[in-house]
Enzyme design. Sequence first.
Site, PDB file in Angstrom:
ATOM      1  CB  CYS A 135      -0.969  -0.026   1.172  1.00 51.41           C
ATOM      2  SG  CYS A 135      -2.057  -1.456   1.068  1.00 51.41           S
ATOM      3  CG  HIS A 268      -1.543   4.215   5.262  1.00 51.17           C
ATOM      4  ND1 HIS A 268      -1.673   4.278   3.896  1.00 51.17           N
ATOM      5  CD2 HIS A 268      -1.675   2.890   5.584  1.00 51.17           C
ATOM      6  CE1 HIS A 268      -1.873   3.064   3.408  1.00 51.17           C
ATOM      7  NE2 HIS A 268      -1.891   2.208   4.407  1.00 51.17           N
ATOM      8  CG  HIS A 303      -6.439   1.284   1.611  1.00 46.56           C
ATOM      9  ND1 HIS A 303      -5.511   1.709   0.677  1.00 46.56           N
ATOM     10  CD2 HIS A 303      -5.724   0.679   2.591  1.00 46.56           C
ATOM     11  CE1 HIS A 303      -4.302   1.361   1.083  1.00 46.56           C
ATOM     12  NE2 HIS A 303      -4.405   0.742   2.241  1.00 46.56           N
TER      13      HIS A 303
END
Lengths: 376, 215
Positions: A135, A268, A303
Amino acid sequence: MSQVSIMDSALACALGSSSEEVWTRLCRGDSAIGPMDDIDTDQLDCHNAAAISGLSRGKEPNRICSLMRFTLEQLAPVPADTVVIWAGVKGNVEYVEALAEGIEPPTIRQPRDYRQWVCRYLGIEDRGIEVNAACASSTVAIALAMQMIAQGECSRVLVCAADIVSRFTFTGFAALKALSPTVCRPFDVMRDGLCLGDGAGAMLLADSVAASDCVDRLVVRLSGWGISNDANHITGPARDGSGLIDAIRQALQSADLSAADVAAWCTHGTGTVYNDAMELTVLEEIFGSRRLPLFSIKGAVGHTLGAAGVLETALCVRALREQEVPPTVGLRRAEPAAGGSVSNECQPLQGNTILTTNSGFGGVNGALVLQLIQDG
Amino acid sequence: MKDGWGYLRGGSRPSPTRGKPMIPKASDIFDQAPQRYGRFDKYTRLGCAALALALRDAAIDCGNEQRSIGIVTSSKWETTKVDTEYYHGTLKEGGAFASPNLFSYTLPGVMLGECAVQFGVKGPTVCVGETEKWGECALATALRLLDSMTVSVMVAGWVDDPPGESADAAGAVAVVLERVPQTVPGPVKWIRRHEGRLYDENGREVVSLFDLFGL
């Protein structure tokens, strides 16, 4: 060492089909998270994602290319000598799913196929690399692009990243109990997981010579980067945040800045219990008692895995120019440790420097420092 | 040219094109095997084994201490094989019994994460794409990171476990690169960058990781 500026960027996700639309809706507090139409979730505990309604492959080899093409169309013409870095996490999901379901698999399956497809689409030279750092993929890709330019290896790099919500990733994150059964609420006391999202972004970086063509004298410069590993666990963050702390300190050091210079932090902020708690530990370790604005966009756009870094960096550019940071959509009651930093409304940005970070499976962390500079 | 595994300075030379890779037993490689070794897929076992051998050859003691070392590996197929295995498991019961363990190993960076945990690696860990020249991109990326001065030791490797008819082309190789060699009495080989290309100490261009083995 050459200085590196962000010359152009484009993005597409479920919240909007352009940077302008995404920024406007984000600042309004909208969220694209909702029930999915395309994936049967009846036997799962989670049913929501920020998926683009009606995303199809169209005339392209697959849906990722279709989303990327739409994103690339928003860019100004890209010079032919531009190096391309492709970043993504699961570019082969449509290939794997087609094989398992006995349908003709798409011709694009490997990371290199995507980068070459981008080069062909733009009509530029076939040069570049592909990056997968979970990610943190596109954050790491931007850091590597910055390094290539700073060392004089090339003048311009286009970082492209895309990932989509697929049955593959949805069932996987559900199996890991990482998905929210409700909606994504970063830094909220009641947060219960992440929501996946479709997303693609492209960002053109250039050295000072290439950037001198730019008529806008107010430029956003990439001043520093850091990459680290937690060396702790393959799917969970180090609770003490030591890996992310290393990456942030490295980024600040390479930018020749201190924590006091950072005006805001784009986290994040996945909305999982452990990620957000780790980032709040880092907040205290790096910034002490100072309460600078921090935010997460994942409650609004989901996400987007490998694309998260480039989307967030593009929105940080906008935040620097607008001198405000967007709200953390989904937030209702902030964790006490986030009090005074996180808000569900826009916050003023008092300064010219933003830190943006991403962390991923395998323990990887990436950090970038962006600065708004009056050029010339 | 033999198939198998070995050290840069000894052992049999690996072949990237022929034969099936030998996956060493954990006891052949590790003083203490990784905690989840039994759950590793082949890609992760290959990568972890190659890294362990390279670090041992470079006399880098990977005990309890955590180190600022980075890892870059390249792969053409990444985790496609385990991806397929994982996805088949989701087709029953609407995915309700999908395997979280298999899903974890569908990310190529998780192999690097396992290595980071096992060897205490705290530097940058990145997977990059592969050309037809084994490890070319990993080598170039590792050197870029060394040049950044943020890390002084990088491991560059190639790891692949292709599906289907190409399955025999599975394998892994890793080399330790140090900006200013300190860990061994003298470096095994020198490589230098000049105008974007890499050369060994004899002025020969280094394109693939296998060039460093004289293959």
